[in-house]
Design a protein around this motif. Structure first.
Motif, PDB file in Angstrom:
ATOM      1  N   PHE A 847       0.816  -1.209   0.000  1.00 48.54           N
ATOM      2  CA  PHE A 847       0.000   0.000   0.000  1.00 48.54           C
ATOM      3  C   PHE A 847       0.855   1.266   0.000  1.00 48.54           C
ATOM      4  O   PHE A 847       0.347   2.362  -0.227  1.00 48.54           O
ATOM      5  CB  PHE A 847      -0.935   0.002   1.207  1.00 48.54           C
ATOM      6  CG  PHE A 847      -0.217  -0.105   2.533  1.00 48.54           C
ATOM      7  CD1 PHE A 847       0.280   1.026   3.174  1.00 48.54           C
ATOM      8  CD2 PHE A 847      -0.030  -1.337   3.126  1.00 48.54           C
ATOM      9  CE1 PHE A 847       0.942   0.923   4.379  1.00 48.54           C
ATOM     10  CE2 PHE A 847       0.641  -1.454   4.338  1.00 48.54           C
ATOM     11  CZ  PHE A 847       1.123  -0.316   4.960  1.00 48.54           C
ATOM     12  N   LEU A 848       2.165   1.116   0.272  1.00 45.34           N
ATOM     13  CA  LEU A 848       3.047   2.280   0.276  1.00 45.34           C
ATOM     14  C   LEU A 848       3.305   2.747  -1.153  1.00 45.34           C
ATOM     15  O   LEU A 848       3.270   1.944  -2.100  1.00 45.34           O
ATOM     16  CB  LEU A 848       4.364   1.939   0.962  1.00 45.34           C
ATOM     17  CG  LEU A 848       4.300   1.612   2.456  1.00 45.34           C
ATOM     18  CD1 LEU A 848       5.668   1.174   2.953  1.00 45.34           C
ATOM     19  CD2 LEU A 848       3.779   2.793   3.255  1.00 45.34           C
ATOM     20  N   PRO A 849       3.599   4.020  -1.336  1.00 42.92           N
ATOM     21  CA  PRO A 849       3.904   4.504  -2.688  1.00 42.92           C
ATOM     22  C   PRO A 849       5.241   3.956  -3.168  1.00 42.92           C
ATOM     23  O   PRO A 849       6.143   3.656  -2.373  1.00 42.92           O
ATOM     24  CB  PRO A 849       3.961   6.029  -2.507  1.00 42.92           C
ATOM     25  CG  PRO A 849       4.302   6.227  -1.067  1.00 42.92           C
ATOM     26  CD  PRO A 849       3.626   5.113  -0.326  1.00 42.92           C
ATOM     27  N   ALA A 850       5.367   3.806  -4.483  1.00 43.13           N
ATOM     28  CA  ALA A 850       6.621   3.343  -5.073  1.00 43.13           C
ATOM     29  C   ALA A 850       7.749   4.325  -4.727  1.00 43.13           C
ATOM     30  O   ALA A 850       7.528   5.528  -4.640  1.00 43.13           O
ATOM     31  CB  ALA A 850       6.461   3.210  -6.582  1.00 43.13           C
ATOM     32  N   PRO A 851       8.947   3.885  -4.472  1.00 43.25           N
ATOM     33  CA  PRO A 851       9.413   2.499  -4.561  1.00 43.25           C
ATOM     34  C   PRO A 851       9.275   1.724  -3.255  1.00 43.25           C
ATOM     35  O   PRO A 851       9.751   0.596  -3.153  1.00 43.25           O
ATOM     36  CB  PRO A 851      10.888   2.675  -4.911  1.00 43.25           C
ATOM     37  CG  PRO A 851      11.282   3.921  -4.167  1.00 43.25           C
ATOM     38  CD  PRO A 851      10.073   4.823  -4.224  1.00 43.25           C
ATOM     39  N   PHE A 852       8.617   2.322  -2.239  1.00 41.01           N
ATOM     40  CA  PHE A 852       8.554   1.693  -0.913  1.00 41.01           C
ATOM     41  C   PHE A 852       7.565   0.538  -0.869  1.00 41.01           C
ATOM     42  O   PHE A 852       7.488  -0.166   0.137  1.00 41.01           O
ATOM     43  CB  PHE A 852       8.204   2.756   0.132  1.00 41.01           C
ATOM     44  CG  PHE A 852       9.139   3.923   0.148  1.00 41.01           C
ATOM     45  CD1 PHE A 852      10.435   3.779   0.624  1.00 41.01           C
ATOM     46  CD2 PHE A 852       8.746   5.161  -0.351  1.00 41.01           C
ATOM     47  CE1 PHE A 852      11.305   4.858   0.628  1.00 41.01           C
ATOM     48  CE2 PHE A 852       9.608   6.237  -0.357  1.00 41.01           C
ATOM     49  CZ  PHE A 852      10.902   6.093   0.132  1.00 41.01           C
ATOM     50  N   ASP A 853       6.809   0.316  -1.951  1.00 39.62           N
ATOM     51  CA  ASP A 853       5.845  -0.775  -1.972  1.00 39.62           C
ATOM     52  C   ASP A 853       6.519  -2.135  -2.055  1.00 39.62           C
ATOM     53  O   ASP A 853       5.841  -3.160  -2.006  1.00 39.62           O
ATOM     54  CB  ASP A 853       4.864  -0.609  -3.132  1.00 39.62           C
ATOM     55  CG  ASP A 853       5.554  -0.444  -4.475  1.00 39.62           C
ATOM     56  OD1 ASP A 853       6.773  -0.199  -4.486  1.00 39.62           O
ATOM     57  OD2 ASP A 853       4.873  -0.559  -5.507  1.00 39.62           O
ATOM     58  N   GLY A 854       7.840  -2.184  -2.145  1.00 31.62           N
ATOM     59  CA  GLY A 854       8.554  -3.454  -2.091  1.00 31.62           C
ATOM     60  C   GLY A 854       8.920  -3.880  -0.681  1.00 31.62           C
ATOM     61  O   GLY A 854       9.472  -4.969  -0.484  1.00 31.62           O
ATOM     62  N   LEU A 855       8.605  -3.042   0.317  1.00 31.47           N
ATOM     63  CA  LEU A 855       8.930  -3.374   1.702  1.00 31.47           C
ATOM     64  C   LEU A 855       7.963  -4.414   2.259  1.00 31.47           C
ATOM     65  O   LEU A 855       6.821  -4.540   1.820  1.00 31.47           O
ATOM     66  CB  LEU A 855       8.884  -2.126   2.575  1.00 31.47           C
ATOM     67  CG  LEU A 855      10.027  -1.120   2.394  1.00 31.47           C
ATOM     68  CD1 LEU A 855       9.694   0.181   3.114  1.00 31.47           C
ATOM     69  CD2 LEU A 855      11.339  -1.708   2.924  1.00 31.47           C
TER      70      LEU A 855
END
Length: 991
Positions: A847-855
């Motif tokens: 649900f985090l915005p890219a690029p943090f959606d890989g966490l």
């Protein structure tokens, strides 16, 4: 309606079968061509599936096995094929192919862990032709919760990211990331597993569903024997079923190698990694650089009816550890701390040691899978492992502090033990007062090696005639170990050294010796030993045949979903032959060590820099020159320590699989009974040595064989309720056993009458650990990558095997009253309860915005408590908690996975627990441990020039967490050991 309709050669396949059930079903669908797999799933689920041949032609689907919903089964079947499913009604699904874009109506793909929808681009994985392909750690975690969710009992799952890609380099450390599991640290490596606070003696390990042998004297398995590169995953069963192999109260670990027909194409996987140990730079006799290399091939032949897999893994890494030990406490009957209170307790001695050497392992596997039709399947697998440790230790050892010495400058702590206060010395200066029984200061040069060779394999055949599934399995495993510990000791010549020590919690203690331990003219070779109390030179052989037949019939009448029954037979034989050797030089004949036998002196460094510098001697050359050939033999006393145990088991079971509803709440489960007959025959000798009044010793050795048998009836019940697609509740009730350690079953006994009689022995009449168990879990799978589970468990052990000291009387060889002594042996002691709670949370932060959606995060915590205690008179607190039980165990992993790049930092914590180490001769406590690891990798994109290449960097024990033990109170230090950091970096290639 029960028909199959083909509309033209290029139209659609319409498969309809019995009315679909809302509850989960048992599926057994091997990996195969998509057309036949989709038809098989429709039949087994009782649903309609419409699939265009143009989409399914040439596709190969995944294997689907286990109890799950039709949604979950269809999702698992199609995962990674480029096909996707859309529900088109309550009992109808449409299978669609990949397209460059997805209209909104076609993106509703039901996943095995998500009854909702998944939109393109929200998974943080890779996009291939419009389909989301989740890879790496995220795929591993997703697969794990899928299998956990669909299991028919309480269990945890470890899934490989791909062939040869488990999360850690050690299988034990990977398993220790799971809820309720913990591992030890031996030479810095995880080697054994505890589950729910219970140690390795109550854990049973299988390989491909078969019980396996162990080169340990007990039944415990060293997990380093199994290369992570050759293991495709593992299940940890915490609540048993009747069909499950018995022998695990704590839990059962089933290690799995791959099945070649579970893959859709030929794959070759190559991996090479360099290993660097930073502590090895400061230790003699080792090389800080090592390697791990592995290769695997999986292929399918003859129209995908025959599968073949072969693999190899080799490893060489340094052994590099530095440690101090403060030996067990004993009563000095004196006031050593100057507070006016006598009977101060003082350590027997202390030591400092640096260990260096090689840790070498080679492993290989081969698997053959033949499936000529969906009614018959034959699997054969062979596994081989060779493990070798070769080590030396350089250091010093000080013994006999309590008596015959001049003691000064004593400091210590006062502890309240059982209502009375006692002083414990934590620092003192000591000089031998010219007595034969006072302080002895020695330099030590020691060598240790063991070599294990393990072979395991078996055949498994499955036949499915008319609604039945009949399985036969035959397995064999065997292992052999050669082991030897040798100590070469120097003693002072012409001087009487003064020593001092001061222990310091969680740090290296101060230890000093006034004489120069590195001077070969001052400290001269005095003796060498291959002693049984240091391990000796045992040879161990273990072999095991297993055979089983199982039958499974699907019934689907009311709540009765199916019937299973079967039988199992095992035949095991294990022998342990101890060997020892001793050599002694008369003090008057001792000479300076020849320079040809000397290496450069060893100087402790780093945190241990204050310890004395010591001689470093060519051990084997010195022994052969000064004492003769190294050739340990079996003495009378060694015969008493040697044994052979034969064990046969006969088991049968019946199990009902359940599928129904209770008060409108859907449930699945199983109810069963397993009956096991165990027969043992233990052989050894009865040794009696008695000193006569004239000083001579009379020794008698009598062969002894003792048979025993016991039968256990083990009922169990597992229920899973599903209030919604995302929420499920589990309940389990069972009875379980864990058989006694094989070395405890030794019939050997020794009675030694040199003054007060002392007897030691095994106990071939031991009964198993027995327990009644309850399990309850709440599991919430709120999307395909996320889960929150809370588990509670309760175990009531009716008996627990402990060491017991009992009084004995022996005839006085000089006449007169009988002599009173003691007999120490393992017995079935009283039991108690163990209870605890486990919590798991994992979430991909898409649900985090890219690029943090890989966490993403993976967290678990377990709390365990027990009222079982073990009496230990030499411990500062008298009685200790259940050995191996840590009240608090936790893991936390933060990871990032996107576009081929991965990184994870993992932390694990284990609170203190009671343990037993051979160098202390007593039970003590291991201090809390916090270990942090890091790993990052990059896999080049598909279609690029480096397609299939993966780069890896891994760092273990980043904070150089010490291993420390203590005697009941943290201020009473035992061992303080450092393993250093280990770094791995390398490359993998798959094509």
């Amino acid at each position: 309606m029960n028909r199959q309709l083909l509309l033209g050669t290029g139209a659609v396949i319409l498969v309809a079968s019995q009315p679909a059930a809302a509850q989960a079903k048992q599926f057994e669908i091997p990996a195969q061509a998509a057309e036949t797999a989709i038809a098989a799933l429709a039949r087994q689920a009782g649903i309609q599936i419409i699939a265009a041949r143009s989409f399914s032609r040439g596709k190969r689907t995944n294997a689907v096995r286990g109890v799950m919903t039709a949604d979950a089964a269809l999702s698992r079947l199609l995962e990674g094929t480029g096909l996707r499913a859309q529900r088109n009604g309550p009992q109808t699904y449409v299978v669609l192919g990949a397209s460059p874009y997805k209209p909104a109506a076609l993106t509703q793909v039901t996943d095995a862990t998500d009854s909702g929808t998944a939109q393109a681009g929200t998974d943080g994985g890779e996009e291939t032709g419009g389909d989301i392909v989740v890879t790496g750690i995220r795929q591993s975690l997703r697969t794990s919760i899928n299998q956990k969710r669909n299991a028919d009992r309480v269990q945890e799952v470890l899934a490989a990211e791909d062939i040869g890609k488990l999360p850690e380099a050690s299988i034990a450390e990977s398993l220790a990331r799971l809820p309720g599991l913990a591992t030890n640290r031996d030479r810095g490596n995880g080697t054994q597993i505890s589950i729910r606070g219970l140690g390795p003696n109550l854990v049973n390990t299988l390989l491909n569903g078969r019980e396996i042998v162990s080169a340990e004297a007990s039944r415990n398995v060293r997990y380093e024997q199994y290369p992570a590169e050759l293991i495709n995953g593992a299940s940890v069963f915490k609540s048993p079923t009747a069909a499950q192999v018995e022998g695990a109260i704590a839990g059962q670990v089933d290690l799995r190698t791959l099945k070649p027909l579970d893959y859709k194409d030929t794959r070759v996987v190559l991996n090479a990694r360099a290993i660097y140990s930073d502590l090895a730079e400061d230790v003699q006799d080792t090389n800080p650089w090592g390697y791990i290399a592995s290769a695997s091939l999986v292929t399918q032949l003859f129209d995908d009816t025959l599968g073949l897999a072969v693999g190899y893994s080799g490893r060489r890494q340094s052994v590099a550890t530095v440690r101090t030990n403060i030996f067990r406490y004993t009563n000095s009957f004196a006031d050593l701390t100057g507070n006016g209170q006598s009977n101060d307790n003082i350590p027997f001695g202390f030591e400092g040691l640096a260990r260096g050497g090689d840790d070498i392992r080679h492993g290989a596997l081969a698997a053959l899978q033949w499936r000529p039709s969906d009614r018959f399947e034959l699997n054969g697998d062979v596994f081989y492992s060779h493990v070798k440790f070769e080590e030396t230790q350089r250091g010093f050892r000080v013994e006999n502090l309590p008596f015959g010495n001049t003691l000064s400058g004593g400091s210590g702590v006062t502890l309240d033990t059982s209502g009375s206060s006692q002083d414990y010395v934590t620092g003192i200066t000591t000089t031998n007062a010219n007595t034969s029984f006072g302080q002895v200061v020695r330099g030590v040069n020691e060598s240790f090696f063991f070599k294990d060779d393990l072979y395991a394999g078996g055949l498994n055949a499955t036949w499915r005639p008319g609604g039945w599934t009949i399985t036969g399995d035959l397995g064999y495993s065997t292992t052999h170990r050669d082991q030897q510990f040798l100590t070469l000791r120097t003693e002072p010549f012409g001087v009487i050294p003064t020593t001092s020590f001061t222990s310091r919690r969680n740090s290296v203690p101060q230890m000093r010796v006034s004489a120069d331990l590195s001077d070969p003219s001052v400290f001269r070779v005095a003796d060498f030993q291959i002693p049984s109390n240091g391990g000796g030179a045992p040879r161990i052989n273990d072999s095991l045949w297993t055979g089983s037949v199982d039958a499974d019939r699907k019934i689907a009448r009311g709540p009765l979903a199916g019937l299973r029954f079967g039988a199992r037979y095992t035949d095991r034989s294990k022998d342990y032959t101890q060997r020892t050797q001793f050599g002694f030089i008369d003090p008057a004949a001792r000479a300076a060590t020849p320079s040809a036998l000397l290496n450069r002196p060893y100087a402790f460094s780093g945190a241990f820099a204050g310890l004395p510098t010591v001689q470093s001697i060519d051990i084997n050359a010195a022994v052969e020159r000064l004492f003769g050939p190294i050739a340990p033999t079996t003495s009378d006393d060694d015969r008493r320590s040697s044994w052979k145990v034969a064990e046969k088991t006969y088991a049968g079971y019946q199990q009902l699989d359940l599928d129904g509803s209770l008060f409108g709440l859907p449930f699945t489960g199983n109810l069963g009974l397993r009956v096991i007959r165990t027969e043992t025959l233990s052989k050894s000798v009865d040794l009696r040595q008695t000193q006569q009044p004239d000083g001579s010793v009379v020794s008698t050795v009598t062969p002894i064989a003792v048979a025993n048998a016991f039968t256990d009836w083990l009922p169990n019940l597992n229920l899973t309720f599903r209030p919604s697609d995302k929420l499920q509740l589990r309940f389990g009730a069972s009875e379980a056993i864990s058989r006694p350690p094989l070395d405890d079953l030794s019939a050997g006994v020794g009675l030694f009458t040199f003054g007060a009689p002392a007897a030691f022995g095994g106990n071939p009449l031991l009964e198993p650990f027995r327990a009644k168990q309850l399990d309850a879990t709440v599991e919430w799978y709120f999307d395909r990558d996320s889960a929150l589970t809370i588990s509670g468990f309760y175990k009531d052990l009716s008996t627990f095997i402990v060491q017991q000291v009992t009084p004995i009387t022996v005839a006085n060889p000089a006449g007169g009253p009988d002599l009173e002594g003691t007999f120490r042996q393992p017995v079935n002691g009283s039991g108690g309860t163990i209870k605890g709670v486990e919590v798991l949370f994992q979430k991909a932060l898409t649900f985090l915005p890219a690029p943090f959606d890989g966490l993403g995060v993976y967290l678990n915590y377990s709390y365990t408590d027990s009222n079982i205690s073990v009496r230990e008179d030499d411990n500062a607190i008298g009685a200790i908690q259940l050995p191996g039980l840590s009240k608090h165990v936790g893991n936390a992993t933060l990871y990032y996975s996107k576009a081929g790049f991965e990184a994870r930092i993992a932390f694990r914590y284990r609170s203190s627990y009671a343990t037993e180490l051979g160098d202390t001769d007593r039970i003590l406590f291991t201090a809390p441990e916090s270990v942090m690891d890091f790993q990052t990798s990059y896999e080049f994109a598909k279609g690029s020039r480096l397609d299939g290449v993966r780069l890896l960097l891994q760092a273990n024990n980043l904070t150089d967490e010490p291993f420390e033990t203590y005697y009941g109170d943290r201020r009473l230090q035992g061992r303080h050991e450092r393993f250093g950091r280990r770094f791995l970096f390398g490359i993998g290639y798959q094509f």
